[in-house]
Design a protein around this motif. Structure first.
Motif, mmCIF file in Angstrom:
data_model
loop_
_atom_site.group_PDB
_atom_site.id
_atom_site.type_symbol
_atom_site.label_atom_id
_atom_site.label_comp_id
_atom_site.label_asym_id
_atom_site.label_seq_id
_atom_site.Cartn_x
_atom_site.Cartn_y
_atom_site.Cartn_z
ATOM 1 N N UNK A 129 0.835 -1.129 -0.349
ATOM 2 C CA UNK A 129 0.076 0.002 0.306
ATOM 3 C C UNK A 129 0.607 1.338 0.235
ATOM 4 N N UNK A 130 0.545 1.794 -1.093
ATOM 5 C CA UNK A 130 0.243 3.884 -1.144
ATOM 6 C C UNK A 130 0.468 4.126 -0.506
ATOM 7 N N UNK A 131 0.681 5.597 0.284
ATOM 8 C CA UNK A 131 -0.075 6.834 0.450
ATOM 9 C C UNK A 131 0.325 8.194 -0.826
ATOM 10 N N UNK A 132 -1.440 8.572 -0.857
ATOM 11 C CA UNK A 132 0.051 10.151 -2.333
ATOM 12 C C UNK A 132 -0.466 10.961 -1.782
ATOM 13 N N UNK A 133 0.376 12.091 -1.874
ATOM 14 C CA UNK A 133 -0.380 13.612 -2.086
ATOM 15 C C UNK A 133 -2.041 13.989 -3.369
ATOM 16 N N UNK A 134 -1.997 15.071 -3.597
ATOM 17 C CA UNK A 134 -2.991 15.740 -4.417
ATOM 18 C C UNK A 134 -2.631 16.657 -4.546
ATOM 19 N N UNK A 157 -3.473 14.300 3.087
ATOM 20 C CA UNK A 157 -2.541 15.368 5.140
ATOM 21 C C UNK A 157 -1.762 15.719 3.945
ATOM 22 N N UNK A 158 -1.360 15.201 2.930
ATOM 23 C CA UNK A 158 -0.382 16.203 1.804
ATOM 24 C C UNK A 158 -0.772 16.618 0.552
ATOM 25 N N UNK A 159 -0.607 17.964 0.311
ATOM 26 C CA UNK A 159 -1.012 18.866 -0.863
ATOM 27 C C UNK A 159 0.436 19.195 -1.131
#
Length: 363
Positions: A129-134, A157-159
């Motif tokens: 699993x990964x967590x991406x910004x937007x 939670x990351x822009x």
């Protein structure tokens, strides 16, 4: 497993909101899709977006490189001769890294299917699993603040905030976003080559002095200006990520050897696919430099290939794979699951892509 047929098609996917950077404005994803068919019935899928402002690759250039050079060289070949296929794709036409990336990922897809393993496990299997910004597009400060608030409400939670279109407004843009985001949301910015080196240092240091708490700045200066990139890296309070300055493994070595950036952004469309991306990964690991995995404005096939790579290697400590969640719909069947900021890789053999809804064939 032999290649029997290769077909090209196109898709058009509207974006939720227009995507604006210092280089371009886009309202929909318009990508070329590659299908490689085999005598076993297995199909490998690839994708390439025309991003002329960044890569120089238009739709016509991508289709021409595939039709005239890559496809004729692949027909009849055996997937098990994989290293030969990888070298053939990279050598049969000069440049055209987006077209090469589409062929590369389709071949990796088939190679995984041949040995009944997902590609991320073939390459290392570091995580699932990964967590991406937007991305927050560059606009007036008030509109960017609203977009940031919408993204945070969706769970991000990351822009990654686009700046650079009007340097005189950049500090105000970031201040407006930070006010909405509060202290706990991570902010990283992308100038898309918009600044001169000394100007970049002044702007970045002013941003940090105002308490904007930037994680890093992506490509603050022109792609060719490695000396300027190094100057910003040495004088800025904000860590520097090299993006457009690094297309090839040779580019990466130049940046790494000169310590011209703190981080490297790897995109499959820049480097020509997973085969060359692995070379950049190896170089970054040797130099002890962490990487971000990024994407252009792409639909899920090519971003899915980047997910496979990022899930394989621990050197990827920053994830910028928001292309599919910027789209208003997903026509791609199978592959990784994109659930807002969470991306979960598929455990199906190859890359797990099963088809494309609304694909318009070009032949």
């Amino acid at each position: 497993m032999k290649i029997t047929e290769i077909r090209l098609g196109s898709i058009s996917v509207p974006l939720r909101v227009p995507f604006k950077t210092a280089l371009r404005t886009v309202t929909s994803v318009e990508d070329i899709i590659l299908e490689i068919h085999t005598d076993t019935g297995a199909v490998g899928y690839g994708e390439a977006p025309p991003t002329g402002a960044v890569t120089g690759h238009t739709t016509g250039a991508i289709v021409g490189a595939l039709k005239d050079h890559i496809i004729p060289n692949l027909l009849g070949k055996d997937i098990d001769a994989f290293e030969d296929l990888m070298q053939l794709v990279q050598s049969c036409v000069h440049g055209n890294s987006s077209a090469k990336a589409a062929a590369d990922m389709a071949l990796w897809d088939l190679y995984g299917q041949l040995y009944k393993l997902p590609v991320y496990k073939l390459l290392g299997g570091a995580r699932k699993q990964l967590v991406t910004d937007i991305t927050i597009s560059v606009n007036e400060p008030e509109e960017m603040a609203r977009d940031a608030g919408t993204a945070i409400a969706r769970g991000y939670d990351c822009l990654k905030v686009k700046v650079g279109a009007d340097p005189t407004l950049d500090v105000a843009r970031l201040r407006a976003v930070r006010e909405v985001a509060g202290a706990d949301i991570r902010l990283r910015i992308d100038a898309n080559q918009a600044w001169e080196p000394k100007q970049a240092v002044r702007i970045l240091n002013e941003m940090q002095e105002q308490g904007l708490k930037l994680e890093f700045v992506e490509q603050p200066v022109k792609a060719h200006d490695i000396e300027g990139l190094k100057y910003v890296t040495e004088h800025s309070f904000v860590p520097v990520l090299a993006d457009e300055s690094v297309f090839s493994p040779r580019d990466a070595m130049r940046v790494l050897e000169q310590r011209a950036a703190d981080l490297i952004n790897i995109k499959l469309m820049k480097c020509g696919g997973i085969y060359n991306a692995l070379k950049i990964v190896a170089a970054a690991e040797i130099y002890g430099v962490e990487c971000m995995i990024g994407c252009m404005l792409e639909a899920k096939i090519s971003v899915n290939a980047a997910v496979e790579l990022a899930c394989a290697k621990k050197v990827f400590t920053r994830i910028d794979l928001d292309g599919p969640v910027l789209c208003s719909e997903d026509p791609i069947l199978g592959g990784a699951r994109f659930e807002e900021k969470f991306i979960t890789v598929s455990d199906e053999a190859g890359m797990g892509i099963r088809g494309v809804e609304g694909l318009r064939y070009l032949d």
